[in-house]
Design a protein around this motif. Sequence first.
Motif, mmCIF file in Angstrom:
data_model
loop_
_atom_site.group_PDB
_atom_site.id
_atom_site.type_symbol
_atom_site.label_atom_id
_atom_site.label_comp_id
_atom_site.label_asym_id
_atom_site.label_seq_id
_atom_site.Cartn_x
_atom_site.Cartn_y
_atom_site.Cartn_z
ATOM 1 N N HIS A 252 -1.756 -6.344 -4.989
ATOM 2 C CA HIS A 252 -2.381 -6.794 -3.756
ATOM 3 C C HIS A 252 -3.389 -7.908 -3.981
ATOM 4 C CE1 HIS A 252 -2.901 -7.199 0.398
ATOM 5 N NE2 HIS A 252 -4.168 -7.405 0.101
ATOM 6 N N HIS A 301 -0.981 0.232 0.478
ATOM 7 C CA HIS A 301 -0.211 -0.071 1.691
ATOM 8 C C HIS A 301 1.174 -0.599 1.346
ATOM 9 C CE1 HIS A 301 -2.159 -4.349 1.921
ATOM 10 N NE2 HIS A 301 -1.022 -4.421 1.280
ATOM 11 N N HIS A 302 1.410 -0.905 0.072
ATOM 12 C CA HIS A 302 2.750 -1.328 -0.335
ATOM 13 C C HIS A 302 3.640 -0.137 -0.639
ATOM 14 C CE1 HIS A 302 1.839 -5.621 -0.667
ATOM 15 N NE2 HIS A 302 0.617 -5.212 -0.951
#
Lengths: 524, 273
Positions: A252, A301-302
């Motif tokens: 990220h 969030h991935h």
Amino acid sequence: MSAVPHDDHHHEQHPYWIKRWLFTTNHKDIGTLYLWFAMIMFFVGGAMAMIIRTELFQPGLQFVDPQFFNSMTTLHALVMIFGVIMPAFTGLANWLVPMMVGAPDMALPRMNNWSFWILPFAFAMLLSTLFMEGGAPAGGWTMYPPLSLQTGAAFPFLIFSIHFLGLASIMGAINVIATILNMRAPGMSLMKMPLFVWTWLITAYLIIAVMPVLAGAVTMMLTDKFFGTSFFNAAGGGDPVLFQHIFWFFGHPEVYILILPSFGVISSIVPTFSRKPLFGYSSMVYATASIAFLSFIVWAHHMFTVGMPLGGLLFFMFATMLIAVPTGVKVFNWVATMWRGSLTFETPMLFAIAFIVLFSIGGFSGLMLAIVPADFQYQDTYFVVAHFHYVLVPGSVFAILAAVYYWLPKWTGHMYNESLGKWHFWLSAIFVNLTFFPMHFVGLAGMPRRIPDYALQFADYKMLISVGAFGFGLAQLLFLYIVVQTIRGGERATSQVWDGARGLEWTLPSPPPYHTFETAPVVK
Amino acid sequence: MARWKFDQAVAWLAAILLPLLSGSAAALPASNMPRGVTEISREVYGLHMLIFWICVAIGVVVFSAMLYSIIRHRRSRGYKAAQFHESTTVEILWTIAPFVILVAMAIPATNTLIAMDDTSDPDMTIKITGYQWKWHYDYLDHKIDFFSTLSTPRSQIFNQEAKGENYLVEVDNEVVVPIDKKIVLLMTSNDVIHSWWVPELAVKRDALPGFINQVWTRIDEPGVYRGQCTELCGRDHGFMPVVVRAVEQAEFDKWVQRQKSGGQGQQVSQAGL
Ligand code: HEM
Ligand SMILES: [Cu+2]
Ligand SMILES: [Cu+2]
């Protein structure tokens, strides 16, 4: 401010070819090398994209084996991220940071040479895997185990090329930090630095923070494969999801490494062609810093679908949504800068405006992806592919193109051909949307990413997307032509180049002498 | 330098509107998330459309301001630049406003997420195991298990024959389930990571080797719902579809009977988990 280029004649002589380019420690030469390297890799990665789009033009398997298709998506991503966007930004930093802060060169010139020359070797190694037994890596650029442990002879070469790429970027980042912190001209306080310098300073810290994390993750995988450890192997007490956590703890911030310098570029270009100072300089600096901070606490969030506890999902959802706030501040700032300016639309400005609009669209889909229940539907579909291409292509790539048009006259002393530049812009802007916009639709309608063949309902859009992609690819050849043409000649550029431009680099002649600011300018 | 050109303005409009227009013209092929056939899937669809329209609204405001500026504040029209900058009030405003919008979006999202997380009290449980490249289904309450593999013939894939309607999203053994029952799905994998997804159920969850994930669904309309593996799992990742057939309870019971007597070509797997 005054510039005193030191024109002692022997400084102007540079040795010929091999000696000049191979042994150079000059920030401008190294910047040029980085930029050319990025350009070449742009076409290499682009060719891979064309192979992908050719296979996807119609349903059915026509041209390539699925395994090779997976290698193409894997290498395409690695090449574009580590071979195009990162080197292009480093090239811009090499050219611009010393000129912008009033320094004679980068702080660590020899390391600068080394950090560039590692790149071609790392990529030669990575691309040589195409000819190895078992084929090139095909487990995705994210390299999730256990799948990527199924890679054949290419596996250790993949790991070591990642190590080299990490090494090169860390050295580049150290150099940028050392230059910015130590070599600013008198009077250039931190809060007077151009935003490009600020964004790069923050990017450099991100690089130093996360590249070692990636190195750690891939090394653990290496030992899993060859030395009998089980970090990521459940049968041995490990956890394959652990890799994903470590990878995205790098990954990220990495996506912000790929975008922050573009924020700096756009913040330089928009005020110039609006003939108006940036609306909120300090809030731009704080927004950049908050984005960098937030980027460390949103990684999961991935991997929302990996099966996390409710509390984890909620935390990562809220943190991710928060990123929209500083991102919004940036976009609002650019629009407010244009507001009641005296606008002109030279090619760099066109790319900058397209950046603002299209990057925002990528930001919107990012916000949608942050909503966990909806992300369960989006995850690993073409909707995600649309999202990250919007932030990376009309985002980072457009910013790089804008930067090249904007500073090329400074670098070469020649104006580029404005009408060809406009052609390049319009073709790129139209085709980029034709390519990536319909991807939202196929993704929502249910098409997974990373598949070589698909159900018939997606066929219409897929064909459209492929046409857009071919068009976009061809349009970039025009860019190559324009750059070469500008280097070879053209209308002479003044030192100011753009009437609205502000900053130390514009006080230097175009092209600037080989060594600049040997006597530091004074910034008031 | 650059002059006001009509065609340029039109081109600009096109560049900004084209994406929106193509959005509405996209009534042709499927272009949006399906509303689905479960309560959860409709909630998810609602959330999706809610955020979508919020984004559109913000986009319209921001891009119109920009477009206005592009059209009116041109030097070629003799517009002189104002020199204002820095305004703390404006800055605070455009930090707070998005924050409030985000909170408004987070609340319904949190509620849906909590509902999705509740796998308690199932009516039945199916264990799903990913293999390179097929799915294995194990009905824990009925002692039925079988593999489900792509049934599209190779000749269609290699373009020697016309492609059927359900090209690549058809299987030999469908997962038959009753409607109106809370079904818990346990996901795991035998080799690499896979991900089991059926858009119409709004269920997607990774199948991890050595770990078990839980999701649940309650389908309220009979029908056939198709999906695919969504985690890259190697060469044939694109060729391991999921097909769920939801039927009335009575029909489901009959299907169970047939399975137990080994009829209807549904093979009980060798894996015999
Ligand atoms: C408002 C800002 C942003 C938000 C809220 C956001 C959110 C997200 C989320 C939630 C995902 C995961 C989607 C999924 O796999 O289900 C994602 C994927 C991704 N984003 Fe963003 N994003 C933002 C901006 C950016 C930027 C600026 C970049 C890069 C320049 C970027 C690059 C990516 C990439 C490369 C992926 C996909 C990685 C992969 O799976 O291979 N995003 N984003
Ligand atoms: Cu992210
Ligand atoms: Cu798969």
